[in-house]
Write an enzyme that holds these catalytic residues in place. Structure first.
Site, short mmCIF file in Angstrom:
data_model
loop_
_atom_site.label_atom_id
_atom_site.label_comp_id
_atom_site.label_asym_id
_atom_site.label_seq_id
_atom_site.Cartn_x
_atom_site.Cartn_y
_atom_site.Cartn_z
N LYS A 67 0.81 -1.22 0.00
CA LYS A 67 0.00 0.00 0.00
C LYS A 67 0.84 1.26 0.00
O LYS A 67 0.39 2.31 -0.46
CB LYS A 67 -0.93 0.02 1.21
CG LYS A 67 -0.23 0.00 2.56
CD LYS A 67 -1.22 -0.05 3.70
CE LYS A 67 -0.54 -0.22 5.05
NZ LYS A 67 0.04 -1.57 5.20
N HIS A 78 1.94 -3.61 15.16
CA HIS A 78 2.38 -2.49 14.33
C HIS A 78 2.41 -1.26 15.22
O HIS A 78 1.38 -0.81 15.71
CB HIS A 78 1.42 -2.28 13.15
CG HIS A 78 2.01 -1.48 12.03
ND1 HIS A 78 2.55 -0.21 12.20
CD2 HIS A 78 2.15 -1.78 10.70
CE1 HIS A 78 2.99 0.23 11.03
NE2 HIS A 78 2.77 -0.69 10.11
N SER A 125 2.81 3.93 11.66
CA SER A 125 3.59 4.28 10.48
C SER A 125 4.52 5.45 10.77
O SER A 125 4.10 6.48 11.31
CB SER A 125 2.63 4.66 9.33
OG SER A 125 3.35 4.93 8.16
N GLY A 151 6.51 0.71 10.57
CA GLY A 151 6.90 1.82 11.42
C GLY A 151 8.32 2.28 11.19
O GLY A 151 8.82 3.16 11.89
N GLU A 186 7.04 -5.62 8.24
CA GLU A 186 6.24 -5.05 7.16
C GLU A 186 6.69 -3.63 6.81
O GLU A 186 5.90 -2.69 6.86
CB GLU A 186 4.76 -5.05 7.54
CG GLU A 186 4.21 -6.43 7.87
CD GLU A 186 2.86 -6.36 8.57
OE1 GLU A 186 2.29 -5.24 8.65
OE2 GLU A 186 2.38 -7.40 9.05
N PRO A 187 7.96 -3.44 6.44
CA PRO A 187 8.42 -2.08 6.10
C PRO A 187 7.80 -1.61 4.79
O PRO A 187 7.64 -2.38 3.84
CB PRO A 187 9.93 -2.26 5.96
CG PRO A 187 10.10 -3.69 5.55
CD PRO A 187 9.01 -4.45 6.27
N GLY A 188 7.47 -0.35 4.73
CA GLY A 188 6.96 0.26 3.49
C GLY A 188 7.83 1.43 3.09
O GLY A 188 8.66 1.35 2.19
N ARG A 189 7.67 2.54 3.84
CA ARG A 189 8.40 3.76 3.48
C ARG A 189 9.92 3.56 3.53
O ARG A 189 10.65 4.24 2.82
CB ARG A 189 7.97 4.92 4.37
CG ARG A 189 8.48 4.88 5.78
CD ARG A 189 8.12 6.13 6.58
NE ARG A 189 6.70 6.15 6.92
CZ ARG A 189 5.83 7.00 6.39
NH1 ARG A 189 6.23 7.89 5.49
NH2 ARG A 189 4.56 6.98 6.75
N ASP A 228 -9.95 23.79 -6.18
CA ASP A 228 -10.29 23.84 -4.77
C ASP A 228 -9.27 24.69 -4.02
O ASP A 228 -8.06 24.48 -4.13
CB ASP A 228 -10.29 22.42 -4.21
CG ASP A 228 -10.89 22.34 -2.81
OD1 ASP A 228 -11.07 23.39 -2.18
OD2 ASP A 228 -11.17 21.22 -2.36
N TYR A 231 3.38 6.67 0.27
CA TYR A 231 2.00 7.15 0.43
C TYR A 231 1.76 8.44 -0.34
O TYR A 231 1.22 9.41 0.17
CB TYR A 231 1.68 7.33 1.91
CG TYR A 231 1.88 6.06 2.70
CD1 TYR A 231 0.95 5.02 2.63
CD2 TYR A 231 3.03 5.85 3.47
CE1 TYR A 231 1.14 3.83 3.32
CE2 TYR A 231 3.23 4.66 4.15
CZ TYR A 231 2.28 3.66 4.07
OH TYR A 231 2.48 2.48 4.75
#
Length: 834
Positions: free
Chosen positions: A496, A624, A627, A665, A703-706, A780, A808
């Site tokens: 994600k 977790h 993040s 995280g 579960e690393p993402g960034r 906007d 993200y």
């Protein structure tokens, strides 16, 4: 003089296949009565079958093919075409065309004829397009020169259907062993919810190249353009009759001077065969469509029979299920496992199998084989000289002088052709998968070349809209840092965070697992050849459809934090391996998660007992901390809590737990990851040694993402509007809060813009700075990216770079206000060092 001294024209045998499903259109009462009256006149003239051969011939003209003969039964009209076949049912059309046909050009006419004809009154409900890789894609008419263009055209035709369009590529990009699929629309919900496995309809397609030349001689005419014997004799002696079995109607045709096509129908099931026998580009395809899952049809035996007859050098098998059953289970393809001397005596090696769940459209399994004699050539990439473009941009590499090259290009100057290509120094463990592709890259010293490269691209392509540069070399280095600092912990990348296919394929080649939380994320990972065993479905509250999808794909590992979730898992995926997610928060994390997920301490014992009561396979504990966590001590506390859960489970007699998932995280930032990971890694190592010290006894994942994606991606935005208000400047950018800058709102990101590629000839550091406001492109007023940021005076056409924008950002972008922000142009580079 014979023609053998001249290049022979190549006939593209690979078919483009289009399947269209219709439903009764909403019409006035009078119009419906006309349709019903027409249907009651003759059972054989209902729906689309009302259209006769002359009308279909006219509808096929835009596709540049025509009907040569036809046969029918009570369910279907089967037409042999000058290029392949057409099958017409009451509410369904299956059209296959080969050569350089323009199959999509026939769609508007067919759809209009179905809807506007008073005797038919059908509207299009769903569509599927598929094909293998072309031998000569550059000779195809647009949009068939590459799949990206096809998808664009297909979306234009079918993207409006309920459920939208979806595109998939299965297979091996290097050897060009590929299967392309596009689907749009969906099966009616009532049918899908009530359908049971035996009612699922299966399709088996076999595509072969390098056919046995002696066998192919049967499908040619003599010097007088006459068939050698009767068609019945040809079917018998070639083995096709045995392959077909009993049929209600058979229609076959031998082309002059060579080539063979056959259609046959039995009930609702169709069989179609097409053979291009010329030695230099021989090709054959066989399709059996409409097989009920409950029928006694041995798909593996059928494939073996076909292989024994044609003795091809390469063979693809595609099994498709239009429902919930597993196509991979129905056709797992044992070809090549027979003893030498059996059948044809030709041995095959399975190169790979790929499984794809298609959104709202069933699933398909793709198998590729090569005969023993050509295995090495097939796998080396030599057969990919005419490689179809992949669904994302090819990886681009840099030279020290900032010039760029495309990994998929074989053209260019002799200097480019002779450049020294090196390989990233992957270790043997990096390559312990059958889908790994090592990335070719020119030697460059630092990742600073990214900006230089971006400037070259702006000039070269005349860019004026948002684009990204993804440095996959940074992803590689961060993986090495992770392995060095956390050797016991296997990363499962959080899709994600950034689901870009370049990032996913790089991480897959490095041996990571993946954290998925939706069907689409799981599909994108499995399509790369990743095993379901390397996926954790880390969504503690899943929809029933998610659990059914997991079960279909063989994905087992998933999290839970409530009794409700356990009951759903028991109902929809009882063989799952469940992991109890506990609450363990870092209060200083960028994005707080404990308010939504994680069992409280007082709930743990009840949930453990519930897994025993339901007979579920409890394998571990996850947490977790949030993040973008900032306090390493949060991991120390969480690992200690996890140990207490393991102890509680053991006290209840649960001995199946061996997995600890320490979640995400992990910080991102820039560089090789040492700074981002150093402090927290020390705490994690110490805590694991204390609480889970029996190395080899426990599986530890994260579960690393960034951490992997943030620093690898740089965003480049163009200034296209400006205004001065008193002493402050205001600028309009091509991206904003509804696009990649959504990270400001949802991820609490701190942006660090800097001017780049200015028209001014003066050095940036010599320019005066002004308090400036940066607006996004939508109408906007909320779309204000930054206020009071110090910037030099900018002109329209100047650029601003936002570094470290890989986490993200694109994944949460929208197309609000009709401004496309979800699919910016992406360039891939590979740098050697920071």
């Amino acid at each position: 003089m014979t023609g053998t001294f001249f290049p022979q024209p190549i006939f593209e045998g690979a078919e483009k296949r289009l399947e269209l499903d219709f439903e009764l259109a909403c019409r006035s009462v009078e119009e419906v009565m006309v349709v019903e009256s027409a249907d009651s006149d003759s059972e054989a003239s209902c729906g689309l079958r009302t259209l006769k051969e002359a009308e279909w011939n006219k509808l096929l003209q835009p596709a540049e093919c025509c009907i040569v003969s036809s046969k029918s039964n009570g369910y279907c009209d089967a037409y042999l075409l000058s290029e392949s076949s057409l099958f017409v049912y009451e509410s369904r059309v299956v059209l296959k065309t080969c050569g350089r046909t323009k199959i999509l050009d026939a769609v508007p006419g067919i759809v209009s004829a179905a809807l506007e004809n008073q005797q038919i009154g059908l509207k299009l409900r769903r569509a599927k397009y598929s094909r293998s890789a072309f031998k000569c894609p550059e000779q195809q008419p647009e949009p068939h020169t590459n799949f990206s263009l096809e998808v664009e055209a297909l979306n234009g035709l079918f993207g409006h259907l309920k459920g939208g369009g979806h595109a998939y590529v299965l297979g091996d990009q290097v050897s060009n062993a590929l299967w392309h699929v596009y689907t749009a629309g969906q099966v009616q919900e009532m049918i899908m919810e009530s359908r049971i496995a035996k009612e699922d309809l299966m399709t088996l397609e076999i595509c072969m190249t390098g056919l046995d030349s002696k066998y192919c001689e049967q499908f040619t005419c003599d010097a007088n353009s006459n068939l050698k014997g009767t068609k019945k004799k040809l079917r018998t002696e070639s083995g096709i009759e045995k392959m077909l079995g009993s049929q209600e109607a058979i229609d076959d045709y031998v082309f002059d001077p060579c080539g063979y096509s056959l259609n046959s129908v039995k009930g609702e099931t169709l069989v179609t065969i097409h053979i291009t026998p010329e030695d230099s580009f021989s090709y054959a395809s066989i399709e059996v469509c409409g097989i009920k899952r409950s029928e006694d049809f041995d798909s593996n035996a059928f494939v073996q029979l076909v292989a024994d007859l044609f003795k091809p050098q390469s063979l693809y098998v595609v099994a498709t299920c239009d429902g919930f059953a597993s196509a991979l289970e129905w056709c797992d393809c044992k070809l090549g496992h027979s003893e030498p001397g059996a059948g044809s005596g030709q041995m095959f090696e399975k190169l790979f199998s790929a499984n794809q769940v298609m959104t709202r459209y069933g699933n398909c399994a793709f198998h590729a084989f090569a005969s023993d004699g050509v295995r090495e050539e097939f796998g080396s990439g030599n057969m990919a000289a005419k490689l179809d473009k992949p669904p994302f941009s090819p990886i681009t590499v840099l030279r020290e002088d900032g010039m760029s090259f495309s990994d998929s290009s074989s053209s260019g100057s002799s200097e480019e052709a002779q450049r020294d290509e090196t390989l990233l120094p992957l270790s043997e463990s990096d390559m312990d998968t059958n889908f790994v592709k090592r990335v070719r890259a020119d030697t460059i010293e630092t990742s600073n070349c990214v900006e230089r490269y971006a400037g070259c691209k702006i000039r070269e392509l005349g860019l004026e809209d948002t684009f990204y540069v993804f440095d996959l070399g940074n992803v590689y280095r961060r993986m090495k840092t992770w392995q060095r600092l956390l050797p016991r912990v296997k990363p499962f990348y959080a899709v994600k965070c950034n689901p870009d296919p370049g990032v996913l394929s790089t991480l897959a080649s490095l041996g990571t697992g993946f954290d998925c939380a939706s069907q689409m994320e799981l599909e994108s990972v499995l399509s790369l050849g990743v095993s379901p065993d390397s996926v954790v479905y880390a969504n503690a509250c899943k929809r029933p459809s998610d659990l059914r999808h997991m079960r279909q794909t063989g994905t087992l590992l998933t999290t839970f934090d409530s009794e409700s979730e356990l009951l759903k898992i028991k109902q929809y995926h009882p063989s799952a391996q469940v992991v109890l997610r506990i609450r363990a928060d870092d209060p200083n994390a960028r994005c707080y998660l404990g308010n939504k997920y994680g069992a409280e301490t007082y709930e743990v014992e009840h949930l453990l007992r519930k897994t025993i009561e339901l007979g579920l396979n409890l394998v571990g504990v996850s947490f977790h901390v949030g993040s973008g966590a900032s306090d390493p001590e949060a991991f120390r506390m969480a690992i200690g809590l996890a140990r207490q859960v393991f102890n509680a489970a053991l006290a209840l007699g649960i001995t199946t737990m061996d997995l600890l998932d320490i979640g995400g995280g992990f910080s991102g930032g820039t560089g090789d990851g040492t700074e981002a990971l150093g402090k927290v890694a020390r705490v994690i190592r110490a805590s694991l040694d204390k609480h889970f010290g029996e190395e080899g006894r426990y599986r530890i994942i994260a579960e690393p993402g960034r951490y992997f994606s943030e620093g690898a991606c740089s965003l480049f935005t163009c200034v296209y509007g400006k205004r001065r208000r008193e002493e402050k400047m205001e600028y309009w950018l091509t991206d904003g809060l509804y696009g990649s800058m959504n990270c400001v709102i949802y991820d609490h990101a701190k942006l660090a813009p800097k001017p780049f590629f200015l028209k001014s000839s003066a050095p940036v550091e010599d320019l005066d700075l002004y308090s400036s406001t940066l607006f996004g492109p939508t109408c906007d007023g909320l779309d204000t990216v930054l206020k009071d940021v110090m910037m030099p005076r900018l002109d329209n056409g100047d650029w601003i770079i936002f570094p470290a924008m890989g986490a993200y950002t694109i994944s949460a972008a929208s197309n609000f206000n009709g401004i496309s922000a979800c699919d910016p142009q992406i360039f891939y580079v590979v740098s050697k060092t920071e």
